[in-house]
Design a protein around this motif. Sequence first.
Motif, PDB file in Angstrom:
ATOM      1  N   ARG A 187      70.968  33.539 -44.624  1.00 45.62           N
ATOM      2  CA  ARG A 187      69.937  34.390 -44.016  1.00 45.62           C
ATOM      3  C   ARG A 187      69.654  34.032 -42.566  1.00 45.62           C
ATOM      4  N   VAL A 188      69.777  32.754 -42.203  1.00 48.54           N
ATOM      5  CA  VAL A 188      69.269  32.334 -40.898  1.00 48.54           C
ATOM      6  C   VAL A 188      70.325  31.822 -39.927  1.00 48.54           C
ATOM      7  N   LEU A 189      71.486  31.409 -40.407  1.00 48.98           N
ATOM      8  CA  LEU A 189      72.514  30.898 -39.504  1.00 48.98           C
ATOM      9  C   LEU A 189      73.325  32.049 -38.920  1.00 48.98           C
ATOM     10  N   PRO A 190      73.844  31.898 -37.699  1.00 46.21           N
ATOM     11  CA  PRO A 190      74.788  32.897 -37.185  1.00 46.21           C
ATOM     12  C   PRO A 190      75.943  33.023 -38.179  1.00 46.21           C
ATOM     13  N   PRO A 191      76.368  34.231 -38.520  1.00 41.48           N
ATOM     14  CA  PRO A 191      77.395  34.403 -39.557  1.00 41.48           C
ATOM     15  C   PRO A 191      78.649  33.567 -39.338  1.00 41.48           C
ATOM     16  N   ASP A 192      79.158  33.519 -38.107  1.00 36.82           N
ATOM     17  CA  ASP A 192      80.375  32.741 -37.881  1.00 36.82           C
ATOM     18  C   ASP A 192      80.124  31.251 -38.064  1.00 36.82           C
ATOM     19  N   ALA A 193      78.933  30.781 -37.662  1.00 36.51           N
ATOM     20  CA  ALA A 193      78.595  29.372 -37.855  1.00 36.51           C
ATOM     21  C   ALA A 193      78.466  29.057 -39.342  1.00 36.51           C
ATOM     22  N   TYR A 194      77.878  29.978 -40.079  1.00 36.13           N
ATOM     23  CA  TYR A 194      77.707  29.770 -41.521  1.00 36.13           C
ATOM     24  C   TYR A 194      79.060  29.646 -42.212  1.00 36.13           C
ATOM     25  N   ILE A 195      79.970  30.553 -41.902  1.00 38.79           N
ATOM     26  CA  ILE A 195      81.301  30.511 -42.515  1.00 38.79           C
ATOM     27  C   ILE A 195      81.996  29.193 -42.194  1.00 38.79           C
ATOM     28  N   GLY A 215      75.290  35.256 -54.297  1.00 38.60           N
ATOM     29  CA  GLY A 215      74.085  35.748 -53.637  1.00 38.60           C
ATOM     30  C   GLY A 215      74.156  35.565 -52.134  1.00 38.60           C
ATOM     31  N   ALA A 216      74.722  34.433 -51.703  1.00 36.96           N
ATOM     32  CA  ALA A 216      74.865  34.177 -50.269  1.00 36.96           C
ATOM     33  C   ALA A 216      75.800  35.193 -49.632  1.00 36.96           C
ATOM     34  N   GLN A 217      76.866  35.527 -50.324  1.00 33.68           N
ATOM     35  CA  GLN A 217      77.805  36.518 -49.793  1.00 33.68           C
ATOM     36  C   GLN A 217      77.128  37.874 -49.617  1.00 33.68           C
ATOM     37  N   THR A 218      76.279  38.241 -50.573  1.00 34.19           N
ATOM     38  CA  THR A 218      75.562  39.514 -50.477  1.00 34.19           C
ATOM     39  C   THR A 218      74.660  39.541 -49.249  1.00 34.19           C
ATOM     40  N   HIS A 219      73.901  38.457 -49.038  1.00 29.44           N
ATOM     41  CA  HIS A 219      73.027  38.378 -47.863  1.00 29.44           C
ATOM     42  C   HIS A 219      73.840  38.440 -46.570  1.00 29.44           C
ATOM     43  N   LEU A 220      74.942  37.679 -46.553  1.00 32.50           N
ATOM     44  CA  LEU A 220      75.736  37.612 -45.330  1.00 32.50           C
ATOM     45  C   LEU A 220      76.398  38.953 -45.029  1.00 32.50           C
ATOM     46  N   THR A 221      76.858  39.640 -46.057  1.00 35.29           N
ATOM     47  CA  THR A 221      77.500  40.939 -45.878  1.00 35.29           C
ATOM     48  C   THR A 221      76.535  41.948 -45.276  1.00 35.29           C
ATOM     49  N   SER A 222      75.253  41.858 -45.669  1.00 33.95           N
ATOM     50  CA  SER A 222      74.254  42.785 -45.129  1.00 33.95           C
ATOM     51  C   SER A 222      74.031  42.552 -43.635  1.00 33.95           C
ATOM     52  N   ASP A 224      76.620  40.920 -41.613  1.00 28.38           N
ATOM     53  CA  ASP A 224      77.916  40.999 -40.938  1.00 28.38           C
ATOM     54  C   ASP A 224      78.987  41.184 -42.012  1.00 28.38           C
ATOM     55  N   SER A 225      79.502  42.390 -42.114  1.00 24.24           N
ATOM     56  CA  SER A 225      80.437  42.706 -43.203  1.00 24.24           C
ATOM     57  C   SER A 225      81.711  41.868 -43.144  1.00 24.24           C
ATOM     58  N   SER A 226      82.215  41.615 -41.944  1.00 26.89           N
ATOM     59  CA  SER A 226      83.444  40.823 -41.834  1.00 26.89           C
ATOM     60  C   SER A 226      83.210  39.375 -42.268  1.00 26.89           C
ATOM     61  N   ALA A 227      82.037  38.831 -41.956  1.00 29.47           N
ATOM     62  CA  ALA A 227      81.719  37.472 -42.399  1.00 29.47           C
ATOM     63  C   ALA A 227      81.586  37.430 -43.909  1.00 29.47           C
ATOM     64  N   GLY A 228      80.997  38.487 -44.475  1.00 21.95           N
ATOM     65  CA  GLY A 228      80.889  38.543 -45.930  1.00 21.95           C
ATOM     66  C   GLY A 228      82.255  38.553 -46.595  1.00 21.95           C
ATOM     67  N   ARG A 229      83.194  39.289 -46.020  1.00 22.83           N
ATOM     68  CA  ARG A 229      84.555  39.326 -46.579  1.00 22.83           C
ATOM     69  C   ARG A 229      85.240  37.964 -46.458  1.00 22.83           C
ATOM     70  N   ALA A 230      84.902  37.218 -45.415  1.00 18.80           N
ATOM     71  CA  ALA A 230      85.517  35.904 -45.210  1.00 18.80           C
ATOM     72  C   ALA A 230      85.135  34.914 -46.303  1.00 18.80           C
TER      73      ALA A 230
END
Length: 239
Positions: A187-195, A215-222, A224-230
Amino acid sequence: MIGAVLWRALLLAAALVAIAVQFDRQAERSPEIAEVVPSALRSTAQPRTVAMALSSGDPTLALEEARTLVERRPLPAEHLRLLSLAQARTGNPDAAVMTVQYAAQRGWRDGLVQEAMLRLALDNGDETEAARRFTALMMNSRARDEGLEAVASELLDEDGGTARATVAAIMGGDTRLQRRFVSRGARVLPPDAYIEIIERMAETGSHFECRTITGAQTHLTSRDSSAGRAMTRLVEEAC
């Protein structure tokens, strides 16, 4: 006769002290009664007294009350934080910095102390220390997501940077806190940093629960979709 009078006086004094002690305890829930408690008997009420002095705009009084608080109860980090704030308000920033550093040594759970230390570390360019303080804040339920998100965008902006590596190392070595980090980080980290951090954790042996990582993937996808796919591979491995 005199003995009876003294005895009644002692009983009255004991009753008054008992009442004052009860008021002192109640001050934790009802800060407005802190001033009713006699100064010499303030314990729980003293932090409230300091806070009211700070709010009143009288920094000298706040400093005096804060010193009294630390003299009586020196261990809680919150009390040192109040003293640091009072020192800063009276124009003594060097003492305030020193005091908040002492507070940080005593209380990792005090969010405001960690925020102060995090800001000091960032100002001094110490990414490792800033990352340690940020991770502590991530685990603090009182720290607001909005504040964490703002700091994370500044601290974790470098791909492969020291701060990201430090966070990954800390969380990879503490299985008790990984679930909270995985959920909140999405929810709070930049998507690329989180990945990057999650992948580093996985590389060093971290195993994620299916429900948590999904659950984390769902939040991240909302966000940044590409980060969610990663995260697909990590989800498949966990589930």
